[in-house]
Design an enzyme around this catalytic site. Structure first.
Site, short mmCIF file in Angstrom:
data_model
loop_
_atom_site.label_atom_id
_atom_site.label_comp_id
_atom_site.label_asym_id
_atom_site.label_seq_id
_atom_site.Cartn_x
_atom_site.Cartn_y
_atom_site.Cartn_z
N THR A 1 25.66 8.88 5.02
CA THR A 1 26.10 9.70 3.89
C THR A 1 26.65 11.04 4.36
O THR A 1 27.46 11.66 3.68
CB THR A 1 24.94 9.89 2.90
OG1 THR A 1 24.41 8.60 2.57
CG2 THR A 1 25.38 10.58 1.63
N LYS B 1 14.29 2.04 7.83
CA LYS B 1 15.08 2.14 6.60
C LYS B 1 15.78 0.80 6.43
O LYS B 1 16.68 0.46 7.20
CB LYS B 1 16.10 3.27 6.70
CG LYS B 1 17.07 3.33 5.51
CD LYS B 1 18.15 4.39 5.72
CE LYS B 1 19.16 4.38 4.57
NZ LYS B 1 20.24 5.38 4.77
N TYR C 1 17.13 1.44 11.41
CA TYR C 1 17.99 1.45 10.22
C TYR C 1 18.80 0.16 10.22
O TYR C 1 19.64 -0.06 11.10
CB TYR C 1 18.89 2.69 10.27
CG TYR C 1 19.89 2.85 9.15
CD1 TYR C 1 19.80 2.15 7.95
CD2 TYR C 1 20.96 3.74 9.30
CE1 TYR C 1 20.72 2.32 6.94
CE2 TYR C 1 21.89 3.94 8.29
CZ TYR C 1 21.77 3.23 7.11
OH TYR C 1 22.69 3.41 6.12
N ILE D 1 15.10 6.31 1.50
CA ILE D 1 16.10 7.24 2.03
C ILE D 1 17.31 7.06 1.13
O ILE D 1 17.97 6.02 1.15
CB ILE D 1 16.40 6.98 3.51
CG1 ILE D 1 15.14 7.27 4.34
CG2 ILE D 1 17.57 7.86 3.98
CD1 ILE D 1 15.28 7.03 5.82
#
Length: 297
Positions: free
Chosen positions: A48, A165, A136, A207
């Site tokens: 992001t 995540k 992740y 998250i």
């Protein structure tokens, strides 16, 4: 390892730009607002945050600013992933030196490694730098899927890995990670749509992208689930659903940065190959933000 708890509502921060450069003043203001709103943690330089188009110097500036601004009030997780293991080690070293509480390591993208390659990638990173690591997994971006069995193997053999995540949106896979891994392994969703079901399954938080816009609501949602107040949690889930859908109507972080610009939190600027939201989706987003009271009508 494991003393730091990464749980609850953690925001995957955007990176504000101004005339092609990082707007550090704006970044610090966003961080301060997030903390004032009760957020439980922050990720700097993740997906992001447009990490793919940041230079090493910009990466250092952002991590340093985030650590300084938080003043240990919430954990800071530095995105340090790369499809080049050597580069991932270098980013991890920088993050540790700058005071990050942990690092977030995406599975190597484009290379399409095997499960053995994924295991060796994370093992090699951990052998070079001792800092809490969050895996992740986001197959929609990377082209590879870190399987629950591999996660369990990593956790068993690599003590630096304290959590994951999981942004697959696959609740069966999420459930298997919790089933196969030891109690205390921190499993967070990376999909705002699945905060409620994933935490009911035993996940410890999210998250989040949407918490850039409505941090207090995401904090409350996570808190209600933890307290088993599921009817109230369901209401927030459905209140957030229209906004969640719009966050991925085009590639993240295009919609979320557009929303923040409408909220006057930053100047709307991206780095190519990301471009501005299409007019039709801009209108939908603006209308939704007005309808739920985030911006004035």
């Amino acid at each position: 390892m494991g003393q730091i708890q990464f749980q609850g509502a953690i925001t995957a921060l955007v990176t504000p730009f101004k005339k092609g450069e990082i707007d550090l003043e704006c970044y610090r203001e966003i961080i301060e607002w997030q903390i004032e709103q009760g957020i439980n943690g922050l990720v700097s330089c993740g997906t992001t945050g447009e990490s793919a188009t940041l230079t090493y110097e910009e990466y250092k500036l952002l991590i340093k600013a985030c650590v300084e601004q938080t003043k240990s009030r919430v954990p800071v997780i530095a995105g340090a992933g790369s499809n080049d293991t050597a580069k991932a080690i270098q980013l991890t070293k920088i993050a540790k030196e700058l005071g990050a509480d942990g690092v977030l390591h995406v599975t190597p993208y484009y290379n399409k490694p095997t499960q053995e390659g994924l295991f060796q990638h994370f093992k090699t990173i951990a052998s070079q730098e001792s800092i809490p690591i969050l895996l992740y997994n986001v197959p929609g971006r990377t082209g590879c899927n870190l399987l629950p069995e591999t996660v369990a193997r990593i956790v068993q053999d690599i003590p630096e890995v304290v959590g994951i995540k999981d942004a697959t949106g696959n609740l069966e896979q999420f459930s298997e990670i919790i089933e196969f891994c030891p109690i205390g392994f921190q499993v967070l969703t990376g999909d705002d749509f699945t905060i409620l079901p994933s935490m009911i399954l035993g996940g410890c938080g999210v998250i989040s992208v949407i918490s850039n816009i409505v941090p207090a609501m995401v904090v409350e949602l996570c808190s209600l689930i933890e307290k088993n107040k599921l009817e109230e949690a369901r209401q927030i889930h459905y209140n957030l659903a229209p906004l969640c859908r719009l966050m991925f109507v085009e590639t993240n972080p295009i919609p979320v940065k557009t929303a923040l610009s409408l909220m006057e939190k930053l100047e709307l600027e991206f780095r190519l190959p990301l471009t501005e939201l299409s007019p039709i989706n801009f209108t939908k987003l603006e209308s939704t933000l007005k309808n739920i009271g985030i911006i004035s009508k």
